[in-house]
Design an enzyme around this catalytic site. Structure first.
Site, short mmCIF file in Angstrom:
data_model
loop_
_atom_site.label_atom_id
_atom_site.label_comp_id
_atom_site.label_asym_id
_atom_site.label_seq_id
_atom_site.Cartn_x
_atom_site.Cartn_y
_atom_site.Cartn_z
N ASP A 50 13.02 10.46 -30.21
CA ASP A 50 12.29 11.39 -31.18
C ASP A 50 11.11 11.10 -31.50
O ASP A 50 11.23 10.05 -31.95
CB ASP A 50 13.48 11.23 -31.89
CG ASP A 50 14.32 12.31 -32.80
OD1 ASP A 50 12.57 12.67 -33.15
OD2 ASP A 50 14.33 12.23 -33.88
N SER A 129 -1.45 24.95 -27.94
CA SER A 129 -1.14 26.54 -28.17
C SER A 129 -1.94 27.53 -27.99
O SER A 129 -3.11 26.87 -28.89
CB SER A 129 0.03 27.32 -28.97
OG SER A 129 0.24 28.42 -28.71
N TYR A 142 3.70 27.73 -37.35
CA TYR A 142 3.23 27.04 -35.81
C TYR A 142 1.87 27.45 -35.27
O TYR A 142 1.03 26.00 -34.80
CB TYR A 142 3.53 27.73 -35.03
CG TYR A 142 4.27 27.93 -33.73
CD1 TYR A 142 4.42 26.69 -32.45
CD2 TYR A 142 2.98 28.34 -32.78
CE1 TYR A 142 5.03 25.68 -31.70
CE2 TYR A 142 3.19 27.97 -31.16
CZ TYR A 142 3.85 26.73 -31.16
OH TYR A 142 3.92 26.13 -29.19
N LYS A 146 -0.17 23.31 -34.69
CA LYS A 146 -0.84 23.65 -33.07
C LYS A 146 -2.12 23.50 -32.85
O LYS A 146 -3.16 22.98 -32.76
CB LYS A 146 -0.63 24.40 -31.60
CG LYS A 146 0.91 24.29 -31.50
CD LYS A 146 1.34 23.31 -30.70
CE LYS A 146 2.57 23.20 -30.19
NZ LYS A 146 3.14 22.53 -29.48
#
Length: 268
Positions: A50, A129, A142, A146
């Site tokens: 994790d 991304s 998000y 990134k």
């Protein structure tokens, strides 16, 4: 000797494609999952990790190094998706996304880099991304997570160059994976000023993923970077327009680019 590769988040999606492809190419590959028991038929060795838990990371790295003696290549792929209006996204979910997508890779690096430094060699590839190059509406968290990893990788690369540890980013566009199933979606509130725009954006995001390319394209690029004598800093893998959008941001006036994005997402 086979190079030992660790792919975080290797149980599904892009990470799974990378892991399987590299194994078939002759690498000794380990993938990670928070729940490896859920994948009893995985074609690659999955170990429990994790990325939000430093003890879990240490145990996984120790397991691999005890068995193989080293980790030659780290591919930081584990991540989570998140959508929602910036104002209405719960801070707890923002923290979770940043903890996985940004702090997670940093934690893994703190566990892996000592071994690479001791051997005087290593390769690190951070999966970011194309969304990290721009603040996308209703995907701002998000994009931020990134984008942060993109910038951090640039710093790592310069700091570790004299140690013969090479860092690169790979920024995928939209690929046909199951990422949408695990993505956090802030609820669409009917009384919200953002409801119409958010609904349109969610529909468009799902369409892009459903019609995305095969993630094997990312795997091909990863292998190319691993085997490059002098790997580059930033790599983009996606459709022409997705990659071209990054160039457009550099050359277009800011407001023109903003209008282009709003039009693309059907926002007024």
């Amino acid at each position: 000797m086979k190079k030992v590769v660790l792919v975080t988040g290797g149980s599904s999606g892009i990470g799974k494609s990378i892991a399987i492809y590299l194994k078939e190419a002759g690498y000794q590959v380990y993938g990670t999952s928070r729940n490896p028991d859920r994948y009893p038929e995985s074609p690659i060795a999955l170990i429990s990790m994790d990325v939000q838990d430093s003890a879990s990371i240490k145990n996984a790295i120790t397991h691999i190094t005890n068995k193989e003696g080293r980790i030659d290549v780290l591919i930081n792929n584990a991540g989570v998706g998140i959508t929602g209006p910036m104002e209405e996204t719960p801070i707890e979910e923002v923290k979770n996304a940043m903890d996985t997508n940004f702090y997670g890779p940093l934690r893994v690096l703190q566990a892996v880099l000592p071994g690479m430094r001791a051997r005087g060699t290593g390769r690190v590839i951070n999966i970011t991304s194309i969304a990290g190059y721009m603040g996308l509406p209703y995907r701002g968290i998000y994009s931020a997570s990134k984008g942060a990893l993109e910038i951090a990788t640039e710093a790592y690369r310069m700091e570790c160059a004299h140690l013969n540890i090479h860092f690169s980013n790979v920024a995928p566009g939209d690929f046909a994976t199951n990422i949408a199933a695990g993505r956090y979606h802030a609820p669409i509130r009917k009384d919200s000023d953002y409801a119409a725009g958010y609904s349109k954006t969610l529909q468009l995001i799902d369409e892009h993923v459903d019609h995305g390319s095969d993630p094997i394209e990312v795997a091909h690029k990863i292998k190319e970077i691993i085997e490059a004598k002098e790997p580059g800093i930033h790599y983009k893998v996606g459709s022409f327009m997705q990659k071209f959008s990054i160039l457009l941001k550099k050359i277009l006036p800011e407001k023109t680019y903003e209008r282009m994005l709003k039009k693309h997402f059907g926002l007024s």
